[in-house]
Design a protein around this motif. Sequence first.
Motif, PDB file in Angstrom:
ATOM      1  N   ASP A 120       0.828  -1.204   0.000  1.00 21.61           N
ATOM      2  CA  ASP A 120       0.000   0.000   0.000  1.00 21.61           C
ATOM      3  C   ASP A 120       0.861   1.253   0.000  1.00 21.61           C
ATOM      4  O   ASP A 120       0.501   2.271  -0.606  1.00 21.61           O
ATOM      5  N   PHE A 121       2.007   1.186   0.697  1.00 25.39           N
ATOM      6  CA  PHE A 121       2.890   2.351   0.765  1.00 25.39           C
ATOM      7  C   PHE A 121       3.536   2.622  -0.593  1.00 25.39           C
ATOM      8  O   PHE A 121       3.750   3.777  -0.966  1.00 25.39           O
ATOM      9  N   TYR A 122       3.854   1.573  -1.313  1.00 25.81           N
ATOM     10  CA  TYR A 122       4.567   1.706  -2.582  1.00 25.81           C
ATOM     11  C   TYR A 122       3.654   2.103  -3.734  1.00 25.81           C
ATOM     12  O   TYR A 122       4.111   2.671  -4.722  1.00 25.81           O
ATOM     13  N   CYS A 123       2.360   1.787  -3.622  1.00 21.53           N
ATOM     14  CA  CYS A 123       1.427   2.202  -4.673  1.00 21.53           C
ATOM     15  C   CYS A 123       0.576   3.390  -4.225  1.00 21.53           C
ATOM     16  O   CYS A 123      -0.464   3.689  -4.823  1.00 21.53           O
ATOM     17  N   LYS A 124       1.017   4.057  -3.145  1.00 21.33           N
ATOM     18  CA  LYS A 124       0.447   5.328  -2.699  1.00 21.33           C
ATOM     19  C   LYS A 124      -0.979   5.211  -2.155  1.00 21.33           C
ATOM     20  O   LYS A 124      -1.723   6.190  -2.146  1.00 21.33           O
ATOM     21  N   LYS A 125      -1.360   4.033  -1.695  1.00 18.91           N
ATOM     22  CA  LYS A 125      -2.668   3.876  -1.062  1.00 18.91           C
ATOM     23  C   LYS A 125      -2.646   4.261   0.420  1.00 18.91           C
ATOM     24  O   LYS A 125      -3.695   4.493   1.013  1.00 18.91           O
ATOM     25  N   ALA A 126      -1.448   4.301   0.997  1.00 18.24           N
ATOM     26  CA  ALA A 126      -1.315   4.633   2.417  1.00 18.24           C
ATOM     27  C   ALA A 126       0.034   5.302   2.642  1.00 18.24           C
ATOM     28  O   ALA A 126       0.961   5.154   1.835  1.00 18.24           O
ATOM     29  N   GLY A 163       9.608   2.526  -5.989  1.00 21.99           N
ATOM     30  CA  GLY A 163      10.361   3.087  -4.881  1.00 21.99           C
ATOM     31  C   GLY A 163       9.462   3.844  -3.923  1.00 21.99           C
ATOM     32  O   GLY A 163       8.372   4.297  -4.286  1.00 21.99           O
ATOM     33  N   LEU A 164       9.933   3.986  -2.700  1.00 28.04           N
ATOM     34  CA  LEU A 164       9.204   4.720  -1.664  1.00 28.04           C
ATOM     35  C   LEU A 164      10.165   5.634  -0.926  1.00 28.04           C
ATOM     36  O   LEU A 164      11.191   5.175  -0.404  1.00 28.04           O
ATOM     37  N   HIS A 165       9.841   6.917  -0.884  1.00 30.87           N
ATOM     38  CA  HIS A 165      10.594   7.884  -0.089  1.00 30.87           C
ATOM     39  C   HIS A 165       9.821   8.166   1.190  1.00 30.87           C
ATOM     40  O   HIS A 165       8.639   8.525   1.145  1.00 30.87           O
ATOM     41  N   CYS A 166      10.493   8.000   2.313  1.00 33.22           N
ATOM     42  CA  CYS A 166       9.834   8.155   3.612  1.00 33.22           C
ATOM     43  C   CYS A 166      10.919   8.327   4.664  1.00 33.22           C
ATOM     44  O   CYS A 166      11.891   7.562   4.697  1.00 33.22           O
ATOM     45  N   GLU A 167      10.772   9.324   5.528  1.00 31.83           N
ATOM     46  CA  GLU A 167      11.797   9.561   6.546  1.00 31.83           C
ATOM     47  C   GLU A 167      11.963   8.368   7.489  1.00 31.83           C
ATOM     48  O   GLU A 167      13.039   8.155   8.053  1.00 31.83           O
ATOM     49  N   LEU A 168      10.906   7.567   7.654  1.00 34.61           N
ATOM     50  CA  LEU A 168      11.010   6.371   8.494  1.00 34.61           C
ATOM     51  C   LEU A 168      11.966   5.346   7.908  1.00 34.61           C
ATOM     52  O   LEU A 168      12.375   4.410   8.600  1.00 34.61           O
ATOM     53  N   ASN A 169      12.321   5.495   6.636  1.00 34.53           N
ATOM     54  CA  ASN A 169      13.257   4.573   5.992  1.00 34.53           C
ATOM     55  C   ASN A 169      14.703   4.792   6.416  1.00 34.53           C
ATOM     56  O   ASN A 169      15.550   3.927   6.169  1.00 34.53           O
ATOM     57  N   ARG A 170      15.009   5.916   7.004  1.00 39.63           N
ATOM     58  CA  ARG A 170      16.417   6.190   7.309  1.00 39.63           C
ATOM     59  C   ARG A 170      16.887   5.313   8.473  1.00 39.63           C
ATOM     60  O   ARG A 170      16.272   5.286   9.535  1.00 39.63           O
ATOM     61  N   PRO A 171      18.005   4.590   8.276  1.00 36.46           N
ATOM     62  CA  PRO A 171      18.524   3.745   9.352  1.00 36.46           C
ATOM     63  C   PRO A 171      18.949   4.562  10.565  1.00 36.46           C
ATOM     64  O   PRO A 171      19.338   5.730  10.441  1.00 36.46           O
ATOM     65  N   ARG A 172      18.884   3.927  11.751  1.00 35.43           N
ATOM     66  CA  ARG A 172      19.352   4.590  12.971  1.00 35.43           C
ATOM     67  C   ARG A 172      20.875   4.668  12.984  1.00 35.43           C
ATOM     68  O   ARG A 172      21.448   5.631  13.475  1.00 35.43           O
ATOM     69  N   PHE A 173      21.527   3.615  12.500  1.00 38.70           N
ATOM     70  CA  PHE A 173      22.988   3.655  12.377  1.00 38.70           C
ATOM     71  C   PHE A 173      23.402   2.851  11.157  1.00 38.70           C
ATOM     72  O   PHE A 173      22.699   1.940  10.715  1.00 38.70           O
ATOM     73  N   SER A 174      24.567   3.209  10.612  1.00 36.84           N
ATOM     74  CA  SER A 174      25.167   2.470   9.510  1.00 36.84           C
ATOM     75  C   SER A 174      26.638   2.253   9.823  1.00 36.84           C
ATOM     76  O   SER A 174      27.387   3.209  10.033  1.00 36.84           O
ATOM     77  N   LEU A 175      27.026   0.981   9.879  1.00 40.36           N
ATOM     78  CA  LEU A 175      28.404   0.593  10.165  1.00 40.36           C
ATOM     79  C   LEU A 175      29.088   0.330   8.828  1.00 40.36           C
ATOM     80  O   LEU A 175      28.686  -0.565   8.078  1.00 40.36           O
TER      81      LEU A 175
END
Length: 395
Positions: A120-126, A163-175
């Motif tokens: 739903d997030f990727y097809c813009k339904k939610a 594709g989906l752009h969303c601030e929730l996608n950003r990782p908390r950390f990247s090693l």
Amino acid sequence: MLNFEYCSPTQFVFGRDVETQAGRRAKALGAGKVLLHYGSGSAVRSGLIARVRESLEGAGLQVVELGGVRPNPRSGLVYQGIELCRAQGVDFILAVGGGSAIDSAKAIALGVPYEGDFWDFYCKKAVPQSALPLGVVLTMAAAGSEGSDSAVITHEPENLKRGLHCELNRPRFSLMNPLLTATLPAYQTASGATDMMAHVLERYFTLEKGVDLTDRLCEAVLMAIIKAAPVAVKNPEDYDARAQLMWASTVAHNDSVGLGRTGDWASHQLEHELSAKYDVAHGAGLAVIFPAWMRYQMRNDTRLLCQLAVRVWGCELDFEHPERTALQGIERFEAFLKSIGMPLTFEELGAKEEDIPELAKKVKYADNGLVGNFYPLDRAAVEEVYRIACQSRDN
């Protein structure tokens, strides 16, 4: 320059052996049970997964594993991961790998707390409202997913890549340990370098005025990649070249070089259909599409093409015939891609000219029937770009 808001909450930890910090950093974020999500084999064979698991368990965390991520990650494994996390009470996800593993993990993280279908997030339904926290151990410099707000998934069985752009996608950390990329085949290293160049170029081609600062930032990142990529392809153990590429992949796609400007992104949409249909490496598809898109755009505007040719590729500006300078820049771009082993045409990629109508039909267009923002393409123009990509290159 456009108004903008920018926040990059990811903590980047860069250097040798940083993957051993996975456990304590996940625990510091409140993790109790971690989904360890990764690809098919190399991370296991190299011992990396064992080291990361040891780090997690050494910090007192429980570990649930889900491997099997493929390039161009599929929705089937995402659904499996969502159900596994729910059944096991997972409260943190750690992706080990490149963009595919990270994007798959991002989709799982969004899907676990959501009552509906994650697609739903990727097809813009939610619109996503929450997600499990996510960390990354990066093994491939390419997609920039370790610091970006984006994730790309291929939905089965329709074979739609979105594709989906969303601030929730950003990782908390990247090693980020550059040495973890040293075992990559030369083709994957080159494909990754092409991918990150495309991320910069999508932002570079804008109609916005007064953006000289980000113009220069884009050009600097491109020049660093152009210098480091051939070294890394020829000598995989070169730490400095690997380090330059790893950080360039992050900078290219965490949006720092795109602030205050509207990027294009048509080339990515056209390439998504190639990798969805033929399962080719994303960077290799972009090596075919982006120069073709540039050649098409010469009829609309040569200013930025000339600027890129002069500043990045070292061409001399022909004031009377700027189109010659623009074309020379494109040809030097193509020559560079060829020198690191990338394809330049449909035939080299394994794509078929007779599939162009199908590919063009599946491209993700805006509501106005256009794709891209620089000089947008309608369906006929999309087909023409694909046809340009079928033509042989002499350089």
